[in-house]
Design a protein around this motif. Structure first.
Motif, PDB file in Angstrom:
ATOM      1  N   UNK A 141      21.360  34.090 -18.354  1.00 61.89           N
ATOM      2  CA  UNK A 141      20.123  33.370 -18.650  1.00 61.89           C
ATOM      3  C   UNK A 141      19.299  34.024 -19.749  1.00 61.89           C
TER       4      UNK A 141
ATOM      5  N   UNK B 111      23.893  28.913 -34.074  1.00 57.02           N
ATOM      6  CA  UNK B 111      23.228  27.732 -34.647  1.00 57.02           C
ATOM      7  C   UNK B 111      21.873  27.454 -33.986  1.00 57.02           C
ATOM      8  N   UNK B 112      21.225  28.536 -33.521  1.00 57.65           N
ATOM      9  CA  UNK B 112      19.891  28.451 -32.896  1.00 57.65           C
ATOM     10  C   UNK B 112      19.892  27.720 -31.561  1.00 57.65           C
TER      11      UNK B 112
ATOM     12  N   UNK C 241      20.069  27.456 -27.685  1.00 59.41           N
ATOM     13  CA  UNK C 241      19.841  28.450 -26.629  1.00 59.41           C
ATOM     14  C   UNK C 241      21.152  28.850 -25.961  1.00 59.41           C
TER      15      UNK C 241
ATOM     16  N   UNK D 183      22.075  29.849 -22.900  1.00 59.07           N
ATOM     17  CA  UNK D 183      22.496  29.235 -21.632  1.00 59.07           C
ATOM     18  C   UNK D 183      23.075  27.833 -21.826  1.00 59.07           C
ATOM     19  N   UNK D 184      22.598  27.137 -22.842  1.00 58.82           N
ATOM     20  CA  UNK D 184      23.110  25.791 -23.128  1.00 58.82           C
ATOM     21  C   UNK D 184      24.541  25.885 -23.670  1.00 58.82           C
TER      22      UNK D 184
ATOM     23  N   UNK E 177      19.715  22.731 -35.646  1.00 59.58           N
ATOM     24  CA  UNK E 177      19.345  24.072 -35.176  1.00 59.58           C
ATOM     25  C   UNK E 177      17.852  24.313 -35.332  1.00 59.58           C
TER      26      UNK E 177
ATOM     27  N   UNK F   4      15.779  23.259 -32.353  1.00 61.17           N
ATOM     28  CA  UNK F   4      15.745  24.252 -31.281  1.00 61.17           C
ATOM     29  C   UNK F   4      14.803  25.396 -31.652  1.00 61.17           C
ATOM     30  N   UNK F   5      14.849  25.810 -32.939  1.00 64.65           N
ATOM     31  CA  UNK F   5      13.974  26.901 -33.384  1.00 64.65           C
ATOM     32  C   UNK F   5      12.508  26.491 -33.242  1.00 64.65           C
TER      33      UNK F   5
ATOM     34  N   UNK G 279      14.274  27.411 -23.800  1.00 64.93           N
ATOM     35  CA  UNK G 279      15.732  27.257 -23.787  1.00 64.93           C
ATOM     36  C   UNK G 279      16.413  27.942 -22.616  1.00 64.93           C
ATOM     37  N   UNK G 280      15.640  28.718 -21.818  1.00 67.32           N
ATOM     38  CA  UNK G 280      16.220  29.419 -20.665  1.00 67.32           C
ATOM     39  C   UNK G 280      15.626  28.849 -19.394  1.00 67.32           C
TER      40      UNK G 280
ATOM     41  N   UNK H   7      24.691  17.138 -24.525  1.00 66.58           N
ATOM     42  CA  UNK H   7      24.104  17.925 -25.615  1.00 66.58           C
ATOM     43  C   UNK H   7      23.154  17.056 -26.442  1.00 66.58           C
TER      44      UNK H   7
ATOM     45  N   UNK I 165      19.938  16.051 -24.432  1.00 67.56           N
ATOM     46  CA  UNK I 165      18.966  17.149 -24.341  1.00 67.56           C
ATOM     47  C   UNK I 165      18.345  17.411 -25.721  1.00 67.56           C
ATOM     48  N   UNK I 166      19.189  17.335 -26.756  1.00 68.41           N
ATOM     49  CA  UNK I 166      18.676  17.504 -28.127  1.00 68.41           C
ATOM     50  C   UNK I 166      17.576  16.489 -28.421  1.00 68.41           C
TER      51      UNK I 166
END
Lengths: 84, 486
Positions: A32, A39-40, A42, A44-45, B212, B215-216, B226-227, B287, B290-291
């Motif tokens: 975790x 590629x940025x 996360x 865990x994903x 990416x 996500x950043x 992200x966790x 994926x 969620x994205x």
């Protein structure tokens, strides 16, 4: 019908079905907080998505072994016919 | 106007195609044909039927909304299909065999037959229907959201929910399992295509440089998203939560009466096993879902009332061209309609076959069918009632449904693992499990397992009670030969 019908069903390979649980559940708390920049996305994903591929391979291997046993035993749905 | 007409076009064309396909491929009029497709579904159509029931609005609107509201906890979606498939690879061929050998149609049939107890079939039937109604609630909640979006909120939430239920019933009354399989295939292909299309351009729509970069951006504005436990630190959605919820989902998926019944419809066990191998790969598409949830968050999408279930719909409506919104809304309608129809079909067939028939035997076939259809209206109404005033996330409602159906899991697993298990023991386990889930004082017990998925705690208690009662009743059974109480 072969003599191998007399042997107990070889089912040890079903243990491979536990691999997805180890990867996606048991190891979950340990990955975790891992910080790996892929590629940025996360980590865990990334880990869980890799788990899907791992699960497919594990179940696929079990399938192939079952299929082979089925052919060598010449019995259509042998796996269901284990003694109660 | 483009949005509405495209939405309607997608839905109507698919439904018409489904009815045409269903009529052309149907073989005869038997109950087995209508409810389990004559046990003749090959690998491909079986794959689509399964995918159709797994990828519902729960998956698309629910998971994207969870990603928008919490972040990391949405990864539960990645565990759900692969772990269920690993369990299903072992379990479902056994269910299929029992169905084939004993001519079973419903899940309650299985309990009544295996445990030699018709009364257990009645109880299991009612329990299964309760879980199905909660699952229908998810589909109606989502369908109502889509309707309100397409009609620009001119209608109240209650009216939209009622309209959704009516649409679902219309589809049910005109379609059988084969039609549903066709519609499921269309909606799955459309869904994956539109989700990938939306994702391909998502970066430019939210002003990010790349995927990416999205996500950043969200990680920068919401550290830790992200966790686990995600962006709401005290949500309780910790690693422990995800581990226990994932196990509960894995054990419960094929215990849902519609999934159980779907298993009977396969032509042979190899179709089922092959499906278990390939089904998980499809869940990689989460994926993109969620994205899109993260994209909605990055751009500050605010759905009406802050409802996470509407986050993706709102995001698409805000940022994408009208034609994309229309196709997306139409597909989202199908995502609710098709699984909802199968859920209602299942609930109706269980009610007439496993609840009414044992109590009122000698009913004519026509009466059984009528009861089945009338009961579907009742169940749809119950689901509408549950949606009114409810503000829960679709994922949380889904986990409630899993907790509820998990109460039948020990009876199924032990049937194959431990032949000594008897009807009384299974019933005792169900009673204790439901007691834990429904009695408020049970909070004390759940507090012993902080952050655990309550469904898994109740399922473990249920299984322990079942095993204990089996041990007690069968050791006494040395004197009384009636081990399996009828």
């Amino acid at each position: 019908m072969h003599e191998s019908d007399q042997r107990p069903a070889r089912r040890w390979h079903l243990a491979l079905l536990l691999i997805p649980f180890v990867w996606q559940v048991a190891l979950l708390p340990f990955i975790n907080d891992v910080k790996v920049d892929w590629f940025a996305i996360p980590f865990p994903m990334v880990w869980q998505m890799a788990g899907i591929v791992i699960a497919t391979i594990a179940i696929g291997v079990v399938f192939r072994i079952d299929r082979q046993n089925d052919h060598t035993d010449g019995d259509q749905i042998k796996n269901e016919d284990e003694p109660k | 106007m483009i949005v509405l007409s495209l939405t309607i076009a997608v839905v109507i064309l698919t439904v018409l195609g489904a009815l045409f396909y269903g009529n052309r491929t149907r073989k005869g009029q038997s109950v087995a044909e209508w409810a389990v497709g004559g046990r003749s579904m090959g690998t491909l159509i079986f794959w689509f039927l399964n995918a159709g029931e797994i990828y519902t609005t729960f998956a698309v609107l629910g998971i994207s909304g969870y990603a928008w509201a919490y972040g990391g906890p949405a990864y539960l979606a990645f565990c759900s299909v692969s772990l269920s498939a690993a369990v299903g690879y072992w379990l479902t061929p056994k269910i299929w065999k029992a169905g084939k050998d004993r001519g079973l149609i419903t899940q309650a049939d299985f309990f009544a037959d295996h445990y030699h107890a018709r009364w257990l079939g009645v109880i299991v039937g009612l329990a299964g229907i309760a879980a199905l109604v909660v699952y229908v609630q998810i589909q109606i909640t989502a369908l109502a959201l889509v309707l309100r979006l397409s009609l620009h909120q001119d209608i109240s939430a209650t009216t939209a929910a009622i309209a959704s239920a009516v649409l679902m019933l219309l589809f049910v009354f005109s379609a059988g399992l084969r039609s549903a399989a066709f519609a499921a295939a269309v909606k799955d292909i459309l869904m994956v295509a539109i989700v990938i299309a939306l994702s391909a351009t998502v970066a430019s729509h939210v002003g990010a440089a790349s995927i990416g970069d999205i996500f950043r951006q969200v990680e920068a504005s919401h550290p830790g998203i992200g966790n686990l436990p995600g962006r709401v630190a005290n949500s309780g959605l910790t690693s422990t939560w995800m581990m226990t919820a994932a196990i509960n989902v894995a054990l419960g998926t094929f215990i849902f009466p519609h999934m159980f019944q779907l298993t009977y419809s396969a032509a042979d066990p190899w179709a089922i096993r092959r499906n278990a191998v390939f089904q998980p790969l499809y869940s990689l598409s989460y994926f993109f879902i969620i994205l899109l949830g993260f994209g909605a968050l990055a751009v500050g999408t605010m759905p009406p009332g802050g409802d996470p279930n509407a986050a993706l719909l709102q995001f698409v409506a805000d940022r994408y061209p009208a034609w994309a919104v229309g196709i997306f809304a139409g597909t989202a309608c199908l995502l609710a309609l098709v699984p909802g129809a199968v859920l209602l079909l299942t609930a109706g067939s269980i009610f007439s076959r496993n609840v009414v028939l044992p109590l009122v035997p000698n009913l004519e076939d026509r009466a059984v069918l009528l009861i089945s259809r009338l009961s579907m209206i009742l169940f749809a109404a119950a689901a509408v009632y549950l949606t009114i005033g409810a503000t829960q996330s679709l994922v949380d409602i889904g986990l409630t449904a899993y907790a509820s159906i998990g109460m039948l899991a020990p009876g199924v697993f032990l049937a194959f693992l431990w032949p000594r298990t008897n009807a009384t023991a299974v019933f005792s386990g169900i009673l204790v499990g439901y007691g834990l889930l429904l009695i408020p004082q049970a909070v004390r017990i759940f507090s012993l397992f902080p952050n655990w998925d309550t469904g898994l705690v109740a399922m473990i208690a249920n299984a322990l009670v079942t095993v204990m009662v089996t041990l007690i009743s069968t050791s006494r059974g040395l004197k009384e030969p009636a081990v399996r109480t009828a």
